[in-house]
Design a protein around this motif. Structure first.
Motif, mmCIF file in Angstrom:
data_model
loop_
_atom_site.group_PDB
_atom_site.id
_atom_site.type_symbol
_atom_site.label_atom_id
_atom_site.label_comp_id
_atom_site.label_asym_id
_atom_site.label_seq_id
_atom_site.Cartn_x
_atom_site.Cartn_y
_atom_site.Cartn_z
ATOM 1 N N VAL A 214 32.407 42.081 40.163
ATOM 2 C CA VAL A 214 33.852 42.204 40.383
ATOM 3 C C VAL A 214 34.579 41.793 39.115
ATOM 4 C CG1 VAL A 214 35.819 41.199 41.632
ATOM 5 C CG2 VAL A 214 33.755 41.888 42.886
ATOM 6 N N LEU A 215 35.663 42.494 38.808
ATOM 7 C CA LEU A 215 36.557 42.121 37.709
ATOM 8 C C LEU A 215 37.870 41.644 38.305
ATOM 9 C CD1 LEU A 215 37.236 42.046 34.648
ATOM 10 C CD2 LEU A 215 38.097 44.391 34.902
ATOM 11 N N ASP A 216 38.202 40.379 38.070
ATOM 12 C CA ASP A 216 39.452 39.809 38.580
ATOM 13 C C ASP A 216 40.428 39.676 37.415
ATOM 14 O OD1 ASP A 216 41.373 38.651 40.144
ATOM 15 O OD2 ASP A 216 40.430 36.669 40.231
ATOM 16 N N VAL A 217 41.430 40.543 37.397
ATOM 17 C CA VAL A 217 42.388 40.608 36.293
ATOM 18 C C VAL A 217 43.571 39.688 36.586
ATOM 19 C CG1 VAL A 217 43.886 42.109 34.944
ATOM 20 C CG2 VAL A 217 41.734 42.998 35.834
ATOM 21 N N GLY A 218 43.893 38.802 35.626
ATOM 22 C CA GLY A 218 44.979 37.861 35.853
ATOM 23 C C GLY A 218 44.586 36.871 36.924
ATOM 24 N N CYS A 219 43.474 36.172 36.689
ATOM 25 C CA CYS A 219 42.761 35.441 37.741
ATOM 26 C C CYS A 219 43.316 34.071 38.069
ATOM 27 C CB CYS A 219 41.302 35.287 37.331
ATOM 28 S SG CYS A 219 41.097 34.281 35.829
ATOM 29 N N VAL A 236 33.862 38.478 37.018
ATOM 30 C CA VAL A 236 34.360 38.131 35.689
ATOM 31 C C VAL A 236 35.844 37.842 35.867
ATOM 32 C CG1 VAL A 236 34.793 38.915 33.345
ATOM 33 C CG2 VAL A 236 32.657 39.545 34.480
ATOM 34 N N SER A 237 36.196 36.565 35.862
ATOM 35 C CA SER A 237 37.598 36.164 36.028
ATOM 36 C C SER A 237 38.250 36.180 34.662
ATOM 37 C CB SER A 237 37.676 34.769 36.655
ATOM 38 O OG SER A 237 37.130 34.789 37.966
ATOM 39 N N LEU A 238 39.246 37.041 34.509
ATOM 40 C CA LEU A 238 39.827 37.338 33.195
ATOM 41 C C LEU A 238 41.302 36.985 33.168
ATOM 42 C CD1 LEU A 238 39.217 39.008 30.432
ATOM 43 C CD2 LEU A 238 40.372 40.871 31.634
ATOM 44 N N ALA A 239 41.722 36.290 32.113
ATOM 45 C CA ALA A 239 43.143 35.996 31.923
ATOM 46 C C ALA A 239 43.375 35.710 30.444
ATOM 47 C CB ALA A 239 43.583 34.799 32.770
ATOM 48 N N PRO A 240 44.586 35.968 29.959
ATOM 49 C CA PRO A 240 44.879 35.694 28.546
ATOM 50 C C PRO A 240 45.222 34.231 28.314
ATOM 51 C CG PRO A 240 46.790 36.670 29.599
ATOM 52 C CD PRO A 240 45.697 36.639 30.647
ATOM 53 N N SER A 281 45.834 40.460 41.868
ATOM 54 C CA SER A 281 46.722 39.824 42.832
ATOM 55 C C SER A 281 47.890 39.214 42.081
ATOM 56 C CB SER A 281 45.960 38.732 43.602
ATOM 57 O OG SER A 281 46.853 37.999 44.421
ATOM 58 N N ARG A 282 49.030 39.864 42.162
ATOM 59 C CA ARG A 282 50.228 39.420 41.453
ATOM 60 C C ARG A 282 49.930 39.179 39.970
ATOM 61 N NH1 ARG A 282 54.318 37.085 44.752
ATOM 62 N NH2 ARG A 282 54.226 38.098 46.785
ATOM 63 N N CYS A 283 49.195 40.077 39.360
ATOM 64 C CA CYS A 283 48.774 39.886 37.966
ATOM 65 C C CYS A 283 49.868 40.252 36.969
ATOM 66 C CB CYS A 283 47.499 40.667 37.667
ATOM 67 S SG CYS A 283 47.613 42.440 38.021
ATOM 68 N N ARG A 284 50.978 40.781 37.453
ATOM 69 C CA ARG A 284 52.160 41.067 36.619
ATOM 70 C C ARG A 284 51.822 41.969 35.431
ATOM 71 N NH1 ARG A 284 55.692 35.420 36.434
ATOM 72 N NH2 ARG A 284 55.937 35.219 38.688
ATOM 73 N N ILE A 285 51.101 43.011 35.695
ATOM 74 C CA ILE A 285 50.752 43.990 34.667
ATOM 75 C C ILE A 285 51.530 45.274 34.931
ATOM 76 C CG2 ILE A 285 48.885 45.469 33.797
ATOM 77 C CD1 ILE A 285 46.976 43.166 34.292
ATOM 78 N N ASP A 286 52.098 45.821 33.885
ATOM 79 C CA ASP A 286 52.803 47.092 33.996
ATOM 80 C C ASP A 286 51.771 48.213 33.892
ATOM 81 O OD1 ASP A 286 54.368 49.323 33.864
ATOM 82 O OD2 ASP A 286 55.352 48.812 31.969
#
Length: 610
Positions: A214-219, A236-240, A281-286
């Motif tokens: 699983v890829l979790d974007v804005g984790c 893979v929990s991913l965040a900047p 989940s509410r990752c605030r990506i355009d």
């Protein structure tokens, strides 16, 4: 009179000599102070020996070094310690560096959150210290729910997200109730709800082992990923490294697989068709920007039939702006041939097509286009994202799916994509068998010092086919498999085994916080980077940065390389415990090898004041 003149002349010469000597000694002292000052920086032209960098010191040949070290076997006696303000240094994600270098980056595209490594003149040549009061991390599984506040002394997230149950400060610890921006009542309940939406048997999101990666974007602090682990799902929990800059640091301190990264302009460092499910989940990506290029990056990463779980106001809010975004997303995803599987409450789930059939039926000129045939969807290192759809290969198109067996059988089964990298099934099986034996021998070697649950976060720095990680499957650890840039194609085999990893160039710093791994395994890595002209010492300093105190390094390489590295153990404070053996030769040994295992000390106040 003549005698007096001669005496006066002699006195003047003596005074000149003394003044010259004082000036000379002063210059020598000034040089030594600048040479040994913690956190001092030097350019490649100004340095020699161990001085030179953040994670890329100077280029030296190992054999040349050995000749020098033989003449001076005690060097180096010490390595400078960075100033305490660098205790959380990530050299290639350093915002201060961006400001200092005045890089002209497009902030709207998030370029400032991508990797920007320091030039040679600005590389660090010092060991990154822990923060004041640092303690050995709480061990897994307790660490999932609590960490020492002293290790990550940042509480702003607890205050900012107090109504969402991200984290709670509790005395000298920080607790993690399991909440998130969208799942205040706990990630466990949210995960069950997703499984019910998809009508999976037993309300288990793993779907009989068919959903593994699983890829979790804005984790956030990775609570979603934490509560997937009991289901044998690895995320893979991913965040900047953004305004919530310590979220990934908290995740790794908890013992949860996580990494720093951002959907911006470069491809994420993962091969195509790596994940069964992507989550936002509410990752605030355009997602609509630049012709949907970020959704197209997710499309590249999802396996045939893979799911995109999207929990955001656009999925349920009825105001005009959210309705506009929702309609535009639906239109884009329809042209990408994604299917809306289910929409319920605040969550919507789409699925990627199983084959190329839908793409081939689209009207001519439909956007986004298919990527050109010469585009390699698995090439990711410093490769820009492309606003196009990566079609399946002809073989994958015929098979109608990934062809992978469920987990855990997937770990040892030969993946179909072995053929793409020219590895035979028999070679794969032999590799698995050899690494099982090697890892067993490593653990025997460490038996006297290793403690229960003392190792949780593991990195294989030259992962090949993932055999090292597969051999650890019976231990309660997770492994970040790193494929060097010259072997990036092999990373897809690791994902097809149900493991996770990334591509990286070890001539640069890794995108993680200091003190995030308990064990680093480096097989022939030092010889490889030396052949590429990169600094062996730089890699040692970088390994020290990401290694936790009390953590272990396992270095397997040719004897001359091991002999050279051994001379740095004391300077690195890796001499808490050391073992070296000559392993038996096997089919993976291209030459004679040695295995060096060393343990990093927990620094005391005396070392910090040096």
């Amino acid at each position: 009179m003549k005698h007096k003149a001669e005496h006066s002349s002699t006195t003047k010469l003596l005074n000149y000599f003394l003044i010259g000597l004082i000036v000379f000694l002063g210059l020598v002292c000034l040089y030594l102070v600048s040479f040994l000052a913690p956190g001092s920086r030097r350019s490649d032209q100004e340095t020699s020996g161990f001085l030179g960098s953040d994670p890329v010191l100077q280029t030296h040949d190992v054999d040349d070094f050995l000749q020098v070290q033989d003449l001076n076997p005690e060097a180096p006696r010490s390595i400078p310690i960075c100033d305490l303000r660098f205790s959380e240094l990530i050299p290639c994600l350093d915002r201060n560096l961006i400001y200092q270098l005045k890089l002209k980056l497009n902030l709207s595209l998030m370029e400032h959150y991508e990797r920007h490594c320091p030039p040679p003149a600005r590389r660090y040549n010092c060991l990154v210290p822990p923060p004041s009061g640092y303690k050995i991390p709480i061990r897994w599984p307790e660490s999932r729910d609590e960490v020492w506040k002293a290790n990550i002394p940042h509480t702003h997230l607890a205050q900012e997200k107090s109504d969402q149950n991200w984290m709670v400060v509790n005395g000298d610890k920080i607790n993690f109730p399991g909440g998130g921006t969208h799942f205040h009542d706990g990630a466990d309940k949210y995960i069950i709800a997703l499984a019910k939406m998809l009508k999976f048997s037993g309300d288990k999101l793993h779907n009989g082992g068919n959903i593994r990666n699983v890829l979790d974007v804005g984790c956030g602090v990775a609570s979603f990923g934490a509560y997937l682990l009991p289901l044998n799902i690895i995320a893979v929990s991913l965040a900047p490294n953004d305004v919530h800059e310590n979220q990934i640091q908290f995740a790794l301190e908890r013992g949860i697989p996580a990494t720093l990264g951002v959907l911006a302009t470069k491809r994420l460092p993962y091969p195509s068709r790596s994940f069964e499910l992507a989550h936002c989940s509410r990752c605030r990506i355009d997602w609509l920007q630049r012709d949907g290029i970020l959704l197209l990056e997710l499309d590249r990463l999802l396996r045939p039939g893979g799911y995109f779980v999207y929990s955001s106001p656009e999925a349920y809010a009825h105001d005009l702006e959210n309705r506009r975004i929702w309609n535009a997303m639906c239109n884009l995803l329809r042209r990408m041939c994604w299917r809306l599987v289910v929409k319920q409450d605040q969550t919507v789930i789409w699925a990627k097509p199983l084959t190329n059939s839908c793409y081939l039926k689209r009207e001519r000129g439909t956007l986004p286009p298919l990527c050109s045939s010469d585009d390699d969807p698995d090439a990711t290192w410093n490769v820009s994202m492309k606003a196009c759809i990566s079609p399946y290969s002809k073989k994958m198109h015929k098979e109608k799916g990934s062809g992978l067996v469920p987990w855990p059988q997937r770990l040892s089964a030969a993946p179909p994509r072995l053929e793409e990298i020219g590895v035979r099934r028999e070679e794969f099986q032999e590799d698995t068998s050899i690494w099982h034996f090697r890892v067993t021998e490593y653990w025997k070697q460490m038996k006297s010092v290793i403690q229960k649950n003392s190792i949780r976060n593991v990195m294989d720095m030259n992962s090949n086919l993932g055999g090292f990680a597969a051999a650890l499957s019976d231990k309660d650890v997770w492994v970040m498999n790193v494929a060097p840039v010259n072997a990036f194609a092999r990373l897809k085999i690791i994902y097809d085994r149900g493991l996770i990893g990334t591509v990286h160039d070890w001539c640069e710093a890794f995108s993680t916080y200091p003190r995030t791994y308990d064990l680093l395994h480096a097989w022939t890595l030092f010889s490889d980077i030396d052949e590429r002209g990169c600094g062996v010492e730089d890699l040692l300093i970088e390994m020290d940065r990401i290694l936790r105190p009390d953590g272990f390094v396992i270095i397997r390489d040719k004897p001359s390389t091991i002999n050279y590295i051994r001379k740095f153990l004391t300077a690195l404070r890796w001499d808490g415990w050391v073992s070296e053996v000559e392993p038996r030769v096997d089919a993976l040994s291209s030459t004679e090898e040695r295995v060096l295992i060393a343990r990093k000390k927990l620094w005391d106040d005396g070392i910090m004041k040096m």
